[in-house]
Design an enzyme around this catalytic site. Sequence first.
Site, PDB file in Angstrom:
ATOM      1  N   GLY A 114       0.800  -1.221   0.000  1.00 59.84           N
ATOM      2  CA  GLY A 114       0.000   0.000   0.000  1.00 59.84           C
ATOM      3  C   GLY A 114       0.834   1.274   0.000  1.00 59.84           C
ATOM      4  CE1 TYR A 115       0.983   7.488   2.507  1.00 63.04           C
ATOM      5  CE2 TYR A 115       3.043   7.626   1.291  1.00 63.04           C
ATOM      6  CZ  TYR A 115       2.047   8.221   2.033  1.00 63.04           C
ATOM      7  OH  TYR A 115       2.110   9.566   2.296  1.00 63.04           O
TER       8      TYR A 115
ATOM      9  CG  HIS B 145       3.311   0.484  -5.399  1.00 60.42           C
ATOM     10  ND1 HIS B 145       3.475   1.603  -4.615  1.00 60.42           N
ATOM     11  CD2 HIS B 145       3.937  -0.521  -4.739  1.00 60.42           C
ATOM     12  CE1 HIS B 145       4.152   1.280  -3.527  1.00 60.42           C
ATOM     13  NE2 HIS B 145       4.454   0.016  -3.574  1.00 60.42           N
TER      14      HIS B 145
ATOM     15  CD  GLN C 150      16.122  -5.458 -11.065  1.00 59.31           C
ATOM     16  OE1 GLN C 150      15.491  -6.466 -11.318  1.00 59.31           O
ATOM     17  NE2 GLN C 150      17.352  -5.490 -10.577  1.00 59.31           N
TER      18      GLN C 150
ATOM     19  CD  GLN D  61       9.981  -8.177  -2.477  1.00 59.34           C
ATOM     20  OE1 GLN D  61       9.897  -8.004  -1.269  1.00 59.34           O
ATOM     21  NE2 GLN D  61       9.317  -7.450  -3.345  1.00 59.34           N
TER      22      GLN D  61
HETATM   23  P1  AMP Z   1       6.020  -2.595  -1.614  1.00 63.24           P
HETATM   24  O1  AMP Z   1       4.676  -1.976  -1.454  1.00 63.24           O
HETATM   25  O2  AMP Z   1       7.154  -1.724  -1.237  1.00 63.24           O
HETATM   26  O3  AMP Z   1       6.092  -3.981  -1.011  1.00 63.24           O
HETATM   27  O4  AMP Z   1       6.199  -2.823  -3.172  1.00 63.24           O
HETATM   28  C1  AMP Z   1       5.291  -3.599  -3.921  1.00 63.24           C
HETATM   29  C2  AMP Z   1       5.900  -3.930  -5.263  1.00 63.24           C
HETATM   30  O5  AMP Z   1       6.176  -2.716  -5.976  1.00 63.24           O
HETATM   31  C3  AMP Z   1       7.238  -4.670  -5.135  1.00 63.24           C
HETATM   32  O6  AMP Z   1       7.305  -5.679  -6.144  1.00 63.24           O
HETATM   33  C4  AMP Z   1       8.236  -3.583  -5.377  1.00 63.24           C
HETATM   34  O7  AMP Z   1       9.458  -4.061  -5.898  1.00 63.24           O
HETATM   35  C5  AMP Z   1       7.515  -2.719  -6.404  1.00 63.24           C
HETATM   36  N1  AMP Z   1       8.055  -1.358  -6.407  1.00 63.24           N
HETATM   37  C6  AMP Z   1       8.317  -0.573  -5.318  1.00 63.24           C
HETATM   38  N2  AMP Z   1       8.873   0.592  -5.700  1.00 63.24           N
HETATM   39  C7  AMP Z   1       8.980   0.544  -7.058  1.00 63.24           C
HETATM   40  C8  AMP Z   1       9.486   1.444  -8.043  1.00 63.24           C
HETATM   41  N3  AMP Z   1      10.008   2.631  -7.716  1.00 63.24           N
HETATM   42  N4  AMP Z   1       9.432   1.066  -9.339  1.00 63.24           N
HETATM   43  C9  AMP Z   1       8.917  -0.147  -9.688  1.00 63.24           C
HETATM   44  N5  AMP Z   1       8.426  -1.039  -8.801  1.00 63.24           N
HETATM   45  C10 AMP Z   1       8.453  -0.706  -7.504  1.00 63.24           C
END
Ligand code: AMP
Length: 282
Positions: free
Chosen positions: A32-33, A38, A149, A154
């Site tokens: 979220g957020y 995303h 990426q 992860q």
């Molecule tokens: P999170 O909410 O931080 O768990 O991220 C959810 C998904 O979005 C994960 O697969 C992250 O790698 C991806 N993500 C987070 N930040 C970015 C970004 N700046 N560009 C592309 N994908 C992202």
Amino acid sequence: MSESMIIATTLEELRQARSLLDNPLGLVPTMGYLHKGHISLVERARVECASVGVSIFVNPTQFGPNEDLNKYPRNIEGDLKLLEAAGADLVWMPTPEIVYPPGFQTWVEVEGLTSPLEGAMRPGHFRGVTTVVAKLFNAFQPQKAYFGQKDAQQAAVIRRMTRDLDFPIEITICPTLREADGLAMSSRNTYLNPQERQAATVLFRALSAAKAAHQAGERDADKLRQAMSEIILAEPLAKMQYISCADYDSLEELRTVSGKALLSMAVYLGKTRLIDNFVIGE
Ligand code: AMP
């Protein structure tokens, strides 16, 4: 694509709604957020899949005892608006009790790949990630899943888990979206004060310097790590936790860069821990 986005809370609601959606379903797991990074994953899934599922779950088991679980930013209303506009069909927002009911004691753990880098700095982090992602895969039964990426290790760990546990799911890793000044988009950027926000470009600057050195012919991994650390040390508001120049597949530190490699780092700006990476030698 369905008429309007369905929002599910319980596992039963999720399964019922999912059963009505066409295949292939693309899943985008998030905490979220949401930001444009995303949303770029959701948009990619929208193009490639008949239906798109998104999870919003701040997964407690991937946070260490001294990490930011309790202050992790949330904006459910804003998230749902962005997801609806991006064409998501189904959003699952379970509570921690739904994902981890009383008596929960089963974990999914990837070994070697989780040892270095983030795994070394955040013990138990990847066990939490792989466990929740395995549960999301079982809950949504997607044919495809999308990850960023930005979280390079992860991505590698989830690919490994998917292969090792025979999940019939195609994993797609999407490029990192950045702000105009190079800072990788992250929900945690919201913690930065204006001075820290300016200084936070240091990760991009350091990675860019090492990439340029590699392009100019530098193959000594120590020299590339040094190029990055010099730039970080020159930024008074930044504190380096680790820098790495590792083999792209094994994530083991390199002495010489001969093929595809991952430059990565974790840097503190004040209390905020940021990570970023570049792939070189592609
Ligand atoms: P999170 O909410 O931080 O768990 O991220 C959810 C998904 O979005 C994960 O697969 C992250 O790698 C991806 N993500 C987070 N930040 C970015 C970004 N700046 N560009 C592309 N994908 C992202």
